[in-house]
Design an enzyme around this catalytic site. Structure first.
Site, short mmCIF file in Angstrom:
data_model
loop_
_atom_site.label_atom_id
_atom_site.label_comp_id
_atom_site.label_asym_id
_atom_site.label_seq_id
_atom_site.Cartn_x
_atom_site.Cartn_y
_atom_site.Cartn_z
N LYS A 11 -48.15 23.29 -72.95
CA LYS A 11 -49.23 24.09 -73.55
C LYS A 11 -50.61 23.69 -73.00
O LYS A 11 -50.78 22.62 -72.42
CB LYS A 11 -49.18 23.94 -75.08
CG LYS A 11 -47.87 24.51 -75.67
CD LYS A 11 -47.90 24.55 -77.19
CE LYS A 11 -46.59 25.12 -77.73
NZ LYS A 11 -46.60 25.26 -79.20
N TYR A 51 -44.86 35.54 -78.67
CA TYR A 51 -44.80 34.99 -80.03
C TYR A 51 -44.67 36.08 -81.10
O TYR A 51 -45.07 35.87 -82.24
CB TYR A 51 -46.05 34.15 -80.30
CG TYR A 51 -45.95 32.72 -79.74
CD1 TYR A 51 -44.97 31.84 -80.18
CD2 TYR A 51 -46.88 32.25 -78.82
CE1 TYR A 51 -44.90 30.53 -79.71
CE2 TYR A 51 -46.82 30.94 -78.34
CZ TYR A 51 -45.83 30.09 -78.78
OH TYR A 51 -45.76 28.80 -78.32
N PHE A 59 -51.10 31.63 -89.00
CA PHE A 59 -51.53 30.89 -87.81
C PHE A 59 -51.46 31.72 -86.53
O PHE A 59 -51.82 31.24 -85.46
CB PHE A 59 -50.69 29.61 -87.66
CG PHE A 59 -49.20 29.83 -87.46
CD1 PHE A 59 -48.68 30.06 -86.20
CD2 PHE A 59 -48.33 29.79 -88.55
CE1 PHE A 59 -47.31 30.26 -86.01
CE2 PHE A 59 -46.96 29.98 -88.37
CZ PHE A 59 -46.45 30.22 -87.11
N ARG A 87 -34.73 20.58 -77.93
CA ARG A 87 -35.42 20.54 -79.23
C ARG A 87 -35.43 19.10 -79.77
O ARG A 87 -36.40 18.68 -80.40
CB ARG A 87 -34.74 21.48 -80.25
CG ARG A 87 -34.85 22.97 -79.92
CD ARG A 87 -36.22 23.57 -80.10
NE ARG A 87 -36.73 23.54 -81.46
CZ ARG A 87 -37.72 24.32 -81.90
NH1 ARG A 87 -38.31 25.21 -81.11
NH2 ARG A 87 -38.16 24.22 -83.14
N THR A 93 -42.01 20.41 -84.98
CA THR A 93 -43.20 21.22 -84.73
C THR A 93 -44.47 20.47 -85.14
O THR A 93 -45.47 20.46 -84.41
CB THR A 93 -43.11 22.54 -85.55
OG1 THR A 93 -41.84 23.16 -85.30
CG2 THR A 93 -44.24 23.48 -85.19
N ARG A 104 -43.48 15.51 -78.51
CA ARG A 104 -44.56 15.91 -79.42
C ARG A 104 -45.18 14.70 -80.12
O ARG A 104 -46.40 14.64 -80.29
CB ARG A 104 -44.04 16.96 -80.42
CG ARG A 104 -43.93 18.34 -79.78
CD ARG A 104 -43.24 19.33 -80.66
NE ARG A 104 -43.41 20.71 -80.19
CZ ARG A 104 -42.76 21.75 -80.70
NH1 ARG A 104 -41.88 21.58 -81.66
NH2 ARG A 104 -42.98 22.97 -80.23
N ASN A 114 -49.33 21.20 -80.05
CA ASN A 114 -48.22 20.25 -80.07
C ASN A 114 -47.56 20.07 -78.70
O ASN A 114 -46.40 19.73 -78.61
CB ASN A 114 -47.21 20.63 -81.17
CG ASN A 114 -46.67 22.02 -80.99
OD1 ASN A 114 -46.99 22.70 -80.02
ND2 ASN A 114 -45.85 22.46 -81.92
N HIS A 117 -43.59 23.85 -75.80
CA HIS A 117 -42.73 24.83 -76.46
C HIS A 117 -41.31 24.59 -75.98
O HIS A 117 -41.10 24.23 -74.82
CB HIS A 117 -43.15 26.25 -76.07
CG HIS A 117 -42.12 27.30 -76.43
ND1 HIS A 117 -42.04 27.84 -77.69
CD2 HIS A 117 -41.10 27.84 -75.71
CE1 HIS A 117 -41.02 28.71 -77.72
NE2 HIS A 117 -40.44 28.73 -76.53
N GLU A 128 -36.86 34.51 -73.37
CA GLU A 128 -38.09 33.86 -72.89
C GLU A 128 -38.03 33.61 -71.38
O GLU A 128 -39.04 33.75 -70.69
CB GLU A 128 -38.32 32.56 -73.68
CG GLU A 128 -38.61 32.85 -75.15
CD GLU A 128 -38.63 31.60 -76.04
OE1 GLU A 128 -38.39 30.49 -75.54
OE2 GLU A 128 -38.88 31.76 -77.25
N1 UDP Z 1 -47.87 26.72 -85.26
C1 UDP Z 1 -49.11 26.53 -85.86
N2 UDP Z 1 -49.17 26.37 -87.23
C2 UDP Z 1 -48.05 26.38 -88.00
C3 UDP Z 1 -46.81 26.56 -87.40
C4 UDP Z 1 -46.74 26.72 -86.03
O1 UDP Z 1 -50.15 26.54 -85.18
O2 UDP Z 1 -48.17 26.21 -89.23
C5 UDP Z 1 -47.80 26.90 -83.81
C6 UDP Z 1 -47.28 25.67 -83.06
O3 UDP Z 1 -47.97 25.59 -81.81
C7 UDP Z 1 -45.82 26.01 -82.86
C8 UDP Z 1 -45.88 27.52 -82.63
O4 UDP Z 1 -46.91 27.96 -83.51
O5 UDP Z 1 -45.25 25.30 -81.78
C9 UDP Z 1 -44.60 28.27 -82.93
O6 UDP Z 1 -44.18 27.94 -84.24
P1 UDP Z 1 -42.64 27.62 -84.55
O7 UDP Z 1 -42.49 27.57 -86.02
O8 UDP Z 1 -41.78 28.58 -83.79
O9 UDP Z 1 -42.47 26.13 -83.98
P2 UDP Z 1 -41.68 25.60 -82.70
O10 UDP Z 1 -40.47 26.45 -82.51
O11 UDP Z 1 -42.64 25.68 -81.54
O12 UDP Z 1 -41.34 24.17 -83.05
MG MG Z 2 -40.22 28.50 -82.36
#
Ligand code: UDP
Ligand code: MG
Length: 139
Positions: A11, A51, A59, A87, A93, A104, A114, A117, A128
């Site tokens: 990112k 997204y 968010f 993952r 996250t 992370r 974070n 992705h 993707e």
């Molecule tokens: N995100 C955020 N606030 C939140 C949750 C998610 O800014 O409360 C952002 C964060 O960068 C995250 C992305 O949105 O990686 C996608 O969210 P997701 O729940 O899919 O998390 P991920 O799959 O990336 O762990």
């Molecule tokens: Mg996700």
């Protein structure tokens, strides 16, 4: 590409602060092989489409603004059980909940910023990957 793969993004915050190299080292040390990689500055339309599952969440707009704030590194990563294993390597996250030693935990500065992705399902990894890499650009 027939083997297991996942899709990842380094990112903008991590690219901007010179963390791409150390993150790539952790990815390689985690047993992943890079199958395709490119630096790209996403457009707003691309980021919103990438997204789209988060559209309407509180968010969403801030996330899009962040993801287009600078160049990112997009990549396809190969490994057995790639989606699940990646993952695990990146961690939760929310970096405050991520385990020690995860990407992370090491490089995130907030839930939003974070660092990386990683696709959450095999189906999404395909979606993707197709977003950024035509078959001819995969190794
Ligand atoms: N995100 C955020 N606030 C939140 C949750 C998610 O800014 O409360 C952002 C964060 O960068 C995250 C992305 O949105 O990686 C996608 O969210 P997701 O729940 O899919 O998390 P991920 O799959 O990336 O762990
Ligand atoms: Mg996700």
């Amino acid at each position: 590409m027939t083997g297991d793969f996942t899709f990842s993004i380094i990112k903008p915050n991590a690219v901007r602060t010179g963390k791409a190299g150390p993150i790539l080292s952790m990815i390689n040390e985690g047993g992943f092989e890079i199958s395709a990689m490119r630096m790209v500055r996403m457009t707003q339309q691309q980021a919103e489409s990438f997204y789209v599952v988060h559209k309407g969440k509180p968010f969403f707009e801030s996330l899009i603004e962040f993801m287009i704030s600078g160049p990112v590194i997009v990549m396809l990563l190969k490994r057995e059980n790639a989606v699940e294993e990646f993952r695990k390597l990146i961690g939760a996250t929310d970096p405050s909940k991520a385990e020690q030693g995860t990407i992370r935990k090491t490089f995130a500065v907030s839930v939003q910023m974070n660092a990386v992705h990683g696709s959450d399902t095999v189906e999404n990894a395909h979606r993707e990957a197709n977003f950024f890499f035509p078959e001819k650009d995969r190794f």
